[in-house]
Design an enzyme around this catalytic site. Sequence first.
Site, PDB file in Angstrom:
ATOM      1  N   ARG A  42      88.637 -15.954  64.805  1.00 20.96           N
ATOM      2  CA  ARG A  42      89.648 -15.951  63.753  1.00 20.96           C
ATOM      3  C   ARG A  42      90.922 -15.244  64.196  1.00 20.96           C
ATOM      4  O   ARG A  42      92.023 -15.608  63.786  1.00 20.96           O
ATOM      5  CB  ARG A  42      89.082 -15.273  62.502  1.00 20.96           C
ATOM      6  CG  ARG A  42      90.060 -15.228  61.348  1.00 20.96           C
ATOM      7  CD  ARG A  42      89.410 -14.693  60.094  1.00 20.96           C
ATOM      8  NE  ARG A  42      90.382 -14.522  59.027  1.00 20.96           N
ATOM      9  CZ  ARG A  42      90.063 -14.191  57.798  1.00 20.96           C
ATOM     10  NH1 ARG A  42      88.804 -13.992  57.475  1.00 20.96           N
ATOM     11  NH2 ARG A  42      90.995 -14.041  56.880  1.00 20.96           N
ATOM     12  N   SER A  46      94.742 -17.081  64.143  1.00 19.47           N
ATOM     13  CA  SER A  46      95.924 -16.668  63.364  1.00 19.47           C
ATOM     14  C   SER A  46      97.203 -16.837  64.173  1.00 19.47           C
ATOM     15  O   SER A  46      98.286 -17.015  63.608  1.00 19.47           O
ATOM     16  CB  SER A  46      95.778 -15.209  62.913  1.00 19.47           C
ATOM     17  OG  SER A  46      95.885 -14.332  64.011  1.00 19.47           O
ATOM     18  N   HIS A 243      87.883  -1.215  67.001  1.00 12.81           N
ATOM     19  CA  HIS A 243      87.099  -2.056  67.891  1.00 12.81           C
ATOM     20  C   HIS A 243      86.464  -1.200  68.988  1.00 12.81           C
ATOM     21  O   HIS A 243      87.000  -0.144  69.349  1.00 12.81           O
ATOM     22  CB  HIS A 243      87.990  -3.111  68.546  1.00 12.81           C
ATOM     23  CG  HIS A 243      88.520  -4.130  67.591  1.00 12.81           C
ATOM     24  ND1 HIS A 243      87.708  -4.830  66.732  1.00 12.81           N
ATOM     25  CD2 HIS A 243      89.787  -4.591  67.377  1.00 12.81           C
ATOM     26  CE1 HIS A 243      88.453  -5.669  66.019  1.00 12.81           C
ATOM     27  NE2 HIS A 243      89.718  -5.535  66.388  1.00 12.81           N
ATOM     28  N   GLY A 399     135.464   8.947  53.561  1.00  9.05           N
ATOM     29  CA  GLY A 399     136.199   9.093  52.319  1.00  9.05           C
ATOM     30  C   GLY A 399     137.372   8.143  52.213  1.00  9.05           C
ATOM     31  O   GLY A 399     137.761   7.736  51.118  1.00  9.05           O
ATOM     32  N   GLY A 459     127.403  12.596  51.629  1.00  9.44           N
ATOM     33  CA  GLY A 459     126.502  12.869  50.518  1.00  9.44           C
ATOM     34  C   GLY A 459     125.084  13.144  50.961  1.00  9.44           C
ATOM     35  O   GLY A 459     124.766  13.189  52.139  1.00  9.44           O
ATOM     36  N   ARG A 460     124.209  13.339  49.976  1.00  7.22           N
ATOM     37  CA  ARG A 460     122.801  13.631  50.244  1.00  7.22           C
ATOM     38  C   ARG A 460     122.023  12.323  50.286  1.00  7.22           C
ATOM     39  O   ARG A 460     122.106  11.510  49.360  1.00  7.22           O
ATOM     40  CB  ARG A 460     122.246  14.563  49.161  1.00  7.22           C
ATOM     41  CG  ARG A 460     120.854  15.107  49.447  1.00  7.22           C
ATOM     42  CD  ARG A 460     120.538  16.317  48.575  1.00  7.22           C
ATOM     43  NE  ARG A 460     120.486  15.966  47.171  1.00  7.22           N
ATOM     44  CZ  ARG A 460     119.373  15.664  46.509  1.00  7.22           C
ATOM     45  NH1 ARG A 460     118.213  15.700  47.136  1.00  7.22           N
ATOM     46  NH2 ARG A 460     119.417  15.374  45.228  1.00  7.22           N
ATOM     47  N   ASP A 500     126.276  11.709  57.184  1.00  7.66           N
ATOM     48  CA  ASP A 500     127.182  11.629  58.333  1.00  7.66           C
ATOM     49  C   ASP A 500     127.055  12.834  59.264  1.00  7.66           C
ATOM     50  O   ASP A 500     127.199  12.702  60.492  1.00  7.66           O
ATOM     51  CB  ASP A 500     128.631  11.447  57.881  1.00  7.66           C
ATOM     52  CG  ASP A 500     129.062  12.460  56.829  1.00  7.66           C
ATOM     53  OD1 ASP A 500     128.288  13.389  56.521  1.00  7.66           O
ATOM     54  OD2 ASP A 500     130.177  12.319  56.298  1.00  7.66           O
ATOM     55  N   GLU A 549     123.817  21.496  55.195  1.00  6.69           N
ATOM     56  CA  GLU A 549     125.062  21.467  54.409  1.00  6.69           C
ATOM     57  C   GLU A 549     125.883  22.683  54.820  1.00  6.69           C
ATOM     58  O   GLU A 549     126.138  23.608  54.034  1.00  6.69           O
ATOM     59  CB  GLU A 549     124.745  21.476  52.906  1.00  6.69           C
ATOM     60  CG  GLU A 549     124.208  20.163  52.375  1.00  6.69           C
ATOM     61  CD  GLU A 549     125.268  19.079  52.348  1.00  6.69           C
ATOM     62  OE1 GLU A 549     126.462  19.386  52.587  1.00  6.69           O
ATOM     63  OE2 GLU A 549     124.921  17.911  52.093  1.00  6.69           O
ATOM     64  N   CYS A 564     132.359  21.638  45.822  1.00  3.65           N
ATOM     65  CA  CYS A 564     130.962  21.660  45.389  1.00  3.65           C
ATOM     66  C   CYS A 564     130.786  22.396  44.061  1.00  3.65           C
ATOM     67  O   CYS A 564     129.711  22.380  43.478  1.00  3.65           O
ATOM     68  CB  CYS A 564     130.088  22.301  46.464  1.00  3.65           C
ATOM     69  SG  CYS A 564     130.350  24.085  46.677  1.00  3.65           S
TER      70      CYS A 564
END
Length: 705
Positions: A42, A46, A243, A399, A459-460, A500, A549, A564
């Site tokens: 089999r 396949s 196996h 940005g 960003g996060r 980034d 950060e 922030c």
Amino acid sequence: MGSTLWQVEQELYFKDVSKRKKVMEKNGNNRKLRVCVATCNRADYSKLAPIMFGIKTEPEFFELDVVVLGSHLIDDYGNTYRMIEQDDFDINTRLHTIVRGEDEAAMVESVGLALVKLPDVLNRLKPDIMIVHGDRFDALALATSAALMNIRILHIEGGEVSGTIDDSIRHAITKLAHYHVCCTRSAEQHLISMCEDHDRILLAGCPSYDKLLSAKNKDYMSVIRMWLGDDVKSKDYIVALQHPVTTDIKHSIKMFELTLDALISFNKRTLVLFPNIDAGSKEMVRHTANFFLLWVFPIWNPFTVSLDLPGENVLHVRDADTQDKILQALHLQFGKQYPCSKIYGDGNAVPRILKFLKSIDLQEPLQKKFCFPPVKENISQDIDHILETLSALAVDLGGTNLRVAIVGMKGEIVKKYTQFNPKTYEERINLILQMCVEAAAEAVKLNCRILGVGISTGGRVNPREGIVLHSTKLIQEWNSVDLRTPLSDTLHLPVWVDNDGNCAAMAERKFGQGKGLENFVTLITGTGIGGGIIHQHELIHGSSFCAAELGHLVVSLDGPDCSCGSHGCIEAYASGMALQREAKKLHDEDLLLVEGMSVPKDEAVGALHLIQAAKLGNAKAQSILRTAGTALGLGVVNILHTMNPSLVILSGVLASHYIHIVKDVIRQQALSSVQDVDVVVSDLVDPALLGAASMVLDYTTRRIY
């Protein structure tokens, strides 16, 4: 999009349709190619079934004969020849070739029995070509019989490496075969290294992927629930398969026992699949029954792949002498999700194989030719060998600008596209898709093969899911955004997404001054301040994807307000936005411009004007830059005291203006034990793009645990 690219590549190679017609005419008045497909179990079915379906759809070119042997015809293994009949294939011959015993002697006797029975079948069928798959002992008997009876052999998936006796059998079949179809580039290279004829190798991809990727019904959970119960939850179960290793049966049985121990300790609902029919399998089945009693589920000889180029989701467990190492590996991997990858093909293997079959000239000498070193540059029949530049699509969401680039393996930017970053989500995502589609199409013309897409964004970011959790104020409407799904669905390529700052660190690790270093930190000085941390060669994301950060390290309790919401952050002093703010203040008070400077009325005052004024002797501008550099320097001192890296890399447009001030602050403020840590300016031009590309270019790296 991925399928379209492959199709374009194939058209470049097979554009001369008349050539194939000429081959048929040369083969004998448009005589059809008589193809014998022999399937042993089999697992190989396949892989062979998609090719058989393809052959069946082109009766004007091919005649198909199907030979069934091996474990297909054994009751204990499900009489899986019925699957072939259900697929509406006529079975020309059934050969009972398995000698039971499941030990080494039984395998040898099975090969001998097949060698006795096959000559009559091949004399009767008289095929032009025999298609043989893989590395099973039954396949070796098929290839040996065909080779000795001067029948051409097409070997599917040669060149792979699994580390067992299968390797020896697979490579033996390779030496007997006249034509080769492989599914990975590394397999192709192995075939070439084995001195196979370059013109008779096709890199097509894995045929079973054609069926998997085109399957209309992908309700896999209904299959799982049939075996594990209706209450089983998605992503909360394990499918286990192991196996026997025929070169060390006792050890492999011991490893199987340890695996079962670990699965029981892990305590998740588990579907245990029967092993294949190799020597040692009977003992493994017995151990499984002892462990699980009625909870053993024999899905006979399921489709398995044992390849030498694993995807990112493969974790190797080496030298396990107790269940603990296996158990720890289960804890590491369980519940993780990885981006889809197509290292084994794109779902278009069968069309390539059919075209390859049509190109076979039966008038060519049957005797194989071997290409001994030195290996010539153009090394296979597949069009991919021309596309030497394996590349990534890199996307940088800044940005102000949105950039897409085609990046090569060595970090060379082949082509770059830049547009203004739209203000709304809808416009932005549509522009990303448009630019990536155009770049992917252009990559074909530039002889670049795109392996995937890497995205760098502010960003996060949750890199596991490819989601921007929330962004900075610089990029609007960019919270809870799934970037992976739309791009992957459109391009049919794997997609990676990261912050980034993290991308800049990855760029330095692969292409820059962090290459080969175990621990270093990257600081980006641009519109904002970001960073990335490499610790023990790995990128640190943190428990909530908020590590590095660095722009929001507080260096003053009463400093200026930061974007922030806090105040006194490095970013509030040293970012491009902070310098622009100070430049505007000076300009409004007529204190910015000095002799030799001017600012056009239609041009906004920015950080570069402040830097220019400082260079021309403006004392107030110089003071602002010194304060900004000092704030950044204090942040670096904090990093040195916290992380103790071996290197700090300043990246971005402002880095060269800060480097000397930062080093002065380190000399004045840092502990003596870290003052020797080097601080350098990055020499990478586009770290965000290169970092995005590195996520793609590194994804085939083997992971050893």
